[in-house]
Design a protein around this motif. Structure first.
Motif, PDB file in Angstrom:
ATOM      1  N   PRO A  87       0.819  -1.205   0.000  1.00 47.57           N
ATOM      2  CA  PRO A  87       0.000   0.000   0.000  1.00 47.57           C
ATOM      3  C   PRO A  87       0.860   1.265   0.000  1.00 47.57           C
ATOM      4  O   PRO A  87       1.929   1.308   0.623  1.00 47.57           O
ATOM      5  CB  PRO A  87      -0.812  -0.121   1.300  1.00 47.57           C
ATOM      6  CG  PRO A  87      -0.857  -1.589   1.573  1.00 47.57           C
ATOM      7  CD  PRO A  87       0.460  -2.121   1.119  1.00 47.57           C
ATOM      8  N   THR A 126     -16.374   6.537  -5.060  1.00 41.51           N
ATOM      9  CA  THR A 126     -15.005   6.069  -5.272  1.00 41.51           C
ATOM     10  C   THR A 126     -14.818   5.530  -6.687  1.00 41.51           C
ATOM     11  O   THR A 126     -15.652   4.786  -7.197  1.00 41.51           O
ATOM     12  CB  THR A 126     -14.657   4.977  -4.259  1.00 41.51           C
ATOM     13  OG1 THR A 126     -14.764   5.511  -2.934  1.00 41.51           O
ATOM     14  CG2 THR A 126     -13.241   4.454  -4.472  1.00 41.51           C
ATOM     15  N   GLU A 130       1.772   2.468   3.495  1.00 41.53           N
ATOM     16  CA  GLU A 130       2.862   1.748   4.154  1.00 41.53           C
ATOM     17  C   GLU A 130       4.200   2.069   3.505  1.00 41.53           C
ATOM     18  O   GLU A 130       5.221   2.208   4.191  1.00 41.53           O
ATOM     19  CB  GLU A 130       2.601   0.247   4.118  1.00 41.53           C
ATOM     20  CG  GLU A 130       3.710  -0.612   4.681  1.00 41.53           C
ATOM     21  CD  GLU A 130       4.043  -0.362   6.144  1.00 41.53           C
ATOM     22  OE1 GLU A 130       5.106  -0.850   6.598  1.00 41.53           O
ATOM     23  OE2 GLU A 130       3.261   0.325   6.847  1.00 41.53           O
ATOM     24  N   LEU A 177      -7.095   7.492  -2.022  1.00 40.72           N
ATOM     25  CA  LEU A 177      -7.578   6.830  -0.811  1.00 40.72           C
ATOM     26  C   LEU A 177      -6.518   5.878  -0.266  1.00 40.72           C
ATOM     27  O   LEU A 177      -6.081   4.956  -0.967  1.00 40.72           O
ATOM     28  CB  LEU A 177      -8.864   6.068  -1.108  1.00 40.72           C
ATOM     29  CG  LEU A 177     -10.039   6.941  -1.574  1.00 40.72           C
ATOM     30  CD1 LEU A 177     -11.252   6.072  -1.884  1.00 40.72           C
ATOM     31  CD2 LEU A 177     -10.388   7.992  -0.531  1.00 40.72           C
ATOM     32  N   PRO A 178      -6.103   6.049   0.983  1.00 36.21           N
ATOM     33  CA  PRO A 178      -5.047   5.194   1.553  1.00 36.21           C
ATOM     34  C   PRO A 178      -5.393   3.716   1.538  1.00 36.21           C
ATOM     35  O   PRO A 178      -4.523   2.871   1.301  1.00 36.21           O
ATOM     36  CB  PRO A 178      -4.901   5.722   2.988  1.00 36.21           C
ATOM     37  CG  PRO A 178      -5.436   7.115   2.953  1.00 36.21           C
ATOM     38  CD  PRO A 178      -6.527   7.106   1.923  1.00 36.21           C
ATOM     39  N   GLU A 179      -6.668   3.395   1.781  1.00 30.50           N
ATOM     40  CA  GLU A 179      -7.028   1.985   1.929  1.00 30.50           C
ATOM     41  C   GLU A 179      -7.090   1.240   0.595  1.00 30.50           C
ATOM     42  O   GLU A 179      -7.178   0.011   0.583  1.00 30.50           O
ATOM     43  CB  GLU A 179      -8.386   1.860   2.639  1.00 30.50           C
ATOM     44  CG  GLU A 179      -9.544   2.509   1.905  1.00 30.50           C
ATOM     45  CD  GLU A 179      -9.765   3.972   2.262  1.00 30.50           C
ATOM     46  OE1 GLU A 179     -10.898   4.456   2.062  1.00 30.50           O
ATOM     47  OE2 GLU A 179      -8.820   4.610   2.735  1.00 30.50           O
ATOM     48  N   GLY A 180      -7.046   1.941  -0.532  1.00 29.94           N
ATOM     49  CA  GLY A 180      -7.190   1.250  -1.802  1.00 29.94           C
ATOM     50  C   GLY A 180      -6.119   1.547  -2.824  1.00 29.94           C
ATOM     51  O   GLY A 180      -6.283   1.202  -3.998  1.00 29.94           O
ATOM     52  N   PHE A 185      -1.683   7.685   8.580  1.00 30.89           N
ATOM     53  CA  PHE A 185      -2.718   8.052   7.608  1.00 30.89           C
ATOM     54  C   PHE A 185      -2.148   9.128   6.704  1.00 30.89           C
ATOM     55  O   PHE A 185      -1.218   9.849   7.100  1.00 30.89           O
ATOM     56  CB  PHE A 185      -3.967   8.573   8.328  1.00 30.89           C
ATOM     57  CG  PHE A 185      -5.209   8.596   7.463  1.00 30.89           C
ATOM     58  CD1 PHE A 185      -5.867   7.422   7.148  1.00 30.89           C
ATOM     59  CD2 PHE A 185      -5.718   9.793   6.988  1.00 30.89           C
ATOM     60  CE1 PHE A 185      -7.024   7.435   6.357  1.00 30.89           C
ATOM     61  CE2 PHE A 185      -6.860   9.818   6.206  1.00 30.89           C
ATOM     62  CZ  PHE A 185      -7.522   8.645   5.894  1.00 30.89           C
TER      63      PHE A 185
END
Length: 290
Positions: free
Chosen positions: A34, A83, A37, A127-130, A107
């Motif tokens: 990601p 999104t 990370e 978007l961080p999560e994707g 974040f």
């Protein structure tokens, strides 16, 4: 100057700031993990818990983002689109990121422009999560010691937004005095920085990072962005004495508006008010009496 009514009362202090120390450096984002990370690892390897970074190219995939949009319920002055998740590898043109903390975990807040695999040129809020790094690429960063951008509820805009918070100094190797800033809505981007520098005895500063939004935009070459909701990334910026001897902020930016229009260039001073927020770091290069 243009302004937009926000849902909550304006805070008395229009610039949230923390004085800190910092250092500019570069690192390569690892592929296959990601983006959040990869950025965290790069800062940690240099001894920092966070800061800001910028990229001039790169490859992302999988990739998830939103664009600016109108508010659907009036709870905010503007909002986000649904999104988007383009197929394949997305090629970055540029990006600016703030890396900090939200709910006690790393974040980021990141805006940029890019070209998707099908050739579509777009921009917005990653978007961080994707979002994952598809291929290794280098970024320029500025690590902070003594300040951390922390996401907290903001009653004025009714969003949870990054703002600088003082933190304990560590043993990170730093080279410069710095200020971590958040500009609040309805104040001119350039003039706010100039005023801040005058008040703090700064006569020359370099801007690092730069993530936020303006109410449309007016550029030095005469072109304008009329749609009021934007997502903006700073390409470069500085504050230094102009020809008349007074401080002038030079701000080269890129943005996408809520109709999908993309604009790039230098902002004029005095007519580019902040819509929701503007996060950045000023590295002090010159001070009064020194």
């Amino acid at each position: 100057m243009r302004s937009i009514a926000q849902p909550g009362p304006p805070a008395t202090e229009r610039i949230q700031w923390v004085e800190a120390r910092g250092r500019a450096f570069s690192f390569t984002l690892e592929a296959g993990i990601p983006l959040l990370e990869a950025a965290r690892r790069g800062f940690a390897a240099a001894g920092f818990g966070g800061g800001v970074l910028s990229a001039k190219g790169g490859a992302l995939g999988p990739f998830a983002y939103v664009m600016p949009a109108l508010s659907k319920d009036g709870a905010n002055a503007a909002f986000y689109s649904d999104t988007f998740r383009p197929d394949g590898v997305t090629r970055l043109k540029l990006a600016a990121m703030t890396l900090g903390q939200r709910d006690g975990a790393p974040f980021f807040h990141c805006h940029g422009l890019w070209t998707e695999q099908d050739g579509r040129v777009n921009g917005g809020h990653m978007l961080p999560e994707g979002t994952f790094v598809a291929e290794p690429f280098e970024v320029n960063a500025f690590g902070l010691d003594g300040a951390v951008f922390t996401a907290e509820p903001d009653s004025e805009t009714n969003f949870k937004l990054f703002g600088p918070v003082a933190s304990a100094m560590t043993d990170a190797k730093t080279t410069s005095r710095a200020f971590a800033l958040r500009l609040r809505p309805n104040q001119d981007f350039a003039c706010s920085l100039e005023t801040f520098c005058r008040r703090h005895g700064v006569i020359h500063a370099r801007l690092h990072g730069g993530v936020g939004s303006t109410i449309g935009a007016c550029f030095t070459d005469g072109h304008t962005v009329v749609p009021f909701a934007t997502e903006l990334a700073v390409r470069s910026g500085s504050v230094a004495p102009g020809p008349d001897g007074t401080l002038h902020a030079d701000l080269d930016i890129a943005l996408v508006d809520y109709l999908g229009g993309i604009a790039e260039g230098k902002l004029i001073r005095g007519d580019n008010p902040v819509l929701m927020t503007m996060e950045l770091v000023l590295e002090v290069l010159g001070e009064e009496g020194r």
